[in-house]
Scaffold this active site. Structure first.
Site, PDB file in Angstrom:
ATOM      1  N   PHE A  28       0.814  -1.212   0.000  1.00 31.60           N
ATOM      2  CA  PHE A  28       0.000   0.000   0.000  1.00 31.60           C
ATOM      3  C   PHE A  28       0.849   1.264   0.000  1.00 31.60           C
ATOM      4  CE2 PHE A  28      -1.914  -3.564   2.171  1.00 31.60           C
ATOM      5  CZ  PHE A  28      -3.098  -3.726   1.481  1.00 31.60           C
ATOM      6  N   GLY A  76       6.421  -3.422  10.148  1.00 32.71           N
ATOM      7  CA  GLY A  76       5.410  -3.669   9.117  1.00 32.71           C
ATOM      8  C   GLY A  76       6.064  -3.995   7.791  1.00 32.71           C
ATOM      9  N   SER A 101       8.129  -1.541   0.940  1.00 36.67           N
ATOM     10  CA  SER A 101       8.956  -0.471   1.519  1.00 36.67           C
ATOM     11  C   SER A 101      10.384  -0.948   1.784  1.00 36.67           C
ATOM     12  CB  SER A 101       8.334   0.073   2.811  1.00 36.67           C
ATOM     13  OG  SER A 101       8.039  -0.974   3.706  1.00 36.67           O
ATOM     14  N   ASP A 161       7.876  -7.877  11.454  1.00 37.51           N
ATOM     15  CA  ASP A 161       6.458  -8.168  11.159  1.00 37.51           C
ATOM     16  C   ASP A 161       6.152  -9.560  11.693  1.00 37.51           C
ATOM     17  OD1 ASP A 161       3.905  -8.604   9.872  1.00 37.51           O
ATOM     18  OD2 ASP A 161       4.480  -7.132   8.368  1.00 37.51           O
ATOM     19  N   GLY A 171      -0.612 -10.781   9.051  1.00 38.38           N
ATOM     20  CA  GLY A 171      -1.582  -9.836   8.491  1.00 38.38           C
ATOM     21  C   GLY A 171      -2.280  -9.075   9.600  1.00 38.38           C
ATOM     22  N   ASP A 182       4.930   1.440  10.309  1.00 37.85           N
ATOM     23  CA  ASP A 182       3.861   1.122   9.351  1.00 37.85           C
ATOM     24  C   ASP A 182       3.291  -0.265   9.673  1.00 37.85           C
ATOM     25  OD1 ASP A 182       2.191   1.366   7.131  1.00 37.85           O
ATOM     26  OD2 ASP A 182       3.692   0.561   5.756  1.00 37.85           O
ATOM     27  N   HIS A 234      -2.590  -0.765  12.575  1.00 41.74           N
ATOM     28  CA  HIS A 234      -3.117   0.597  12.578  1.00 41.74           C
ATOM     29  C   HIS A 234      -4.136   0.862  13.686  1.00 41.74           C
ATOM     30  CE1 HIS A 234      -0.706   0.922   9.179  1.00 41.74           C
ATOM     31  NE2 HIS A 234      -1.397   1.790   8.464  1.00 41.74           N
ATOM     32  N   HIS A 284       3.747   5.972   8.280  1.00 42.40           N
ATOM     33  CA  HIS A 284       2.923   5.847   7.079  1.00 42.40           C
ATOM     34  C   HIS A 284       1.454   5.998   7.455  1.00 42.40           C
ATOM     35  CE1 HIS A 284       1.593   3.643   3.208  1.00 42.40           C
ATOM     36  NE2 HIS A 284       2.058   4.829   2.877  1.00 42.40           N
ATOM     37  N   ASP A 285       0.637   6.356   6.463  1.00 41.16           N
ATOM     38  CA  ASP A 285      -0.812   6.470   6.626  1.00 41.16           C
ATOM     39  C   ASP A 285      -1.206   7.600   7.579  1.00 41.16           C
ATOM     40  OD1 ASP A 285      -1.389   4.180   4.907  1.00 41.16           O
ATOM     41  OD2 ASP A 285      -0.489   3.007   6.514  1.00 41.16           O
TER      42      ASP A 285
HETATM   43 MG    MG Z   1       0.884   1.611   5.467  1.00 38.92          MG
END
Ligand code: MG
Length: 209
Positions: free
Chosen positions: A17, A44, A50, A69, A73, A139, A142, A167-168
């Protein structure tokens, strides 16, 4: 493989993403600092989009990218949820598992000697981490508690003259979830970081010397 163009090309084939211009910014930031105070670290990994950009910069600088990570998921990527991708479901483990995709990306990008995958929760890794970081990229999950834990446990490791990147970051709630933005604002409010211009949804904070 060496030029940024070829990394861009490769990143387009990888699930994820991150927009190309965001990837380029990550690359430029890492290139600037990766040789100075310590390795780079991202929370992440997912399928490695990335990691291609950060890893490319680390490779050029003779540095290392640690990539954390649990590879199971996030909540919204589970079966039945909006972002579920059947290609990421591992029938052997009988759950979402992105490790193989991540490793494939590192193999294709020739970054296996540069990027160190840490298959664990970021909290577990943080318990005994003591190395200053040139760049920290948050990242991961969230949910507010998750982003907050990542920030609280990892941002103290950002070295002077290093970067803390999120990020985000969506200042407008219509554009996306607010948890990363709220934690980003919390970091800004400490006064410990200089706020730099954003690229896409990348929030970039610089820790002065
Ligand atoms: Mg992200």
């Amino acid at each position: 493989m060496s030029s940024l163009t070829s990394f861009h090309k490769l990143a387009q084939q990888v699930k994820g993403f991150l927009e190309p211009e965001e990837g380029q910014r990550l690359y430029e930031l890492a290139l600037e600092v990766a040789h100075r105070k310590g390795p780079c670290l991202e929370i992440g990994s997912y399928c490695g989009k990335s990691a291609i950009y950060l890893g490319a910069a680390c490779k050029e600088r003779g540095s290392t990218l640690y990539s954390i990570d649990h590879h199971r998921g996030s909540e919204e990527q589970q079966p039945g949820e909006f972002y579920f991708d059947p290609e990421l479901f591992n029938p052997f483990l009988y759950r979402v598992d992105t490790v193989a995709h991540f490793r494939k990306t590192l193999q294709m990008a020739e970054l296996e000697d540069v990027v160190v995958p840490l298959v664990a929760s970021s909290v577990a890794v943080s318990r005994s981490w003591g190395t200053p970081l040139s760049l920290l990229f948050i990242d991961g999950g969230h949910a507010y508690e998750t982003v907050l834990a990542d920030y609280e446990r990892w941002s103290p490791h950002v070295a002077p003259d290093g970067y803390l990147v999120f990020h985000d970051i969506f200042p407008n709630p219509d554009d996306g979830g607010q948890a990363p933005y709220e934690v980003y604002q919390k970091a800004v409010s400490t006064g410990r970081f200089q706020v730099l211009p954003m690229t896409g949804s990348l929030g970039v904070l610089y820790r002065g010397t």
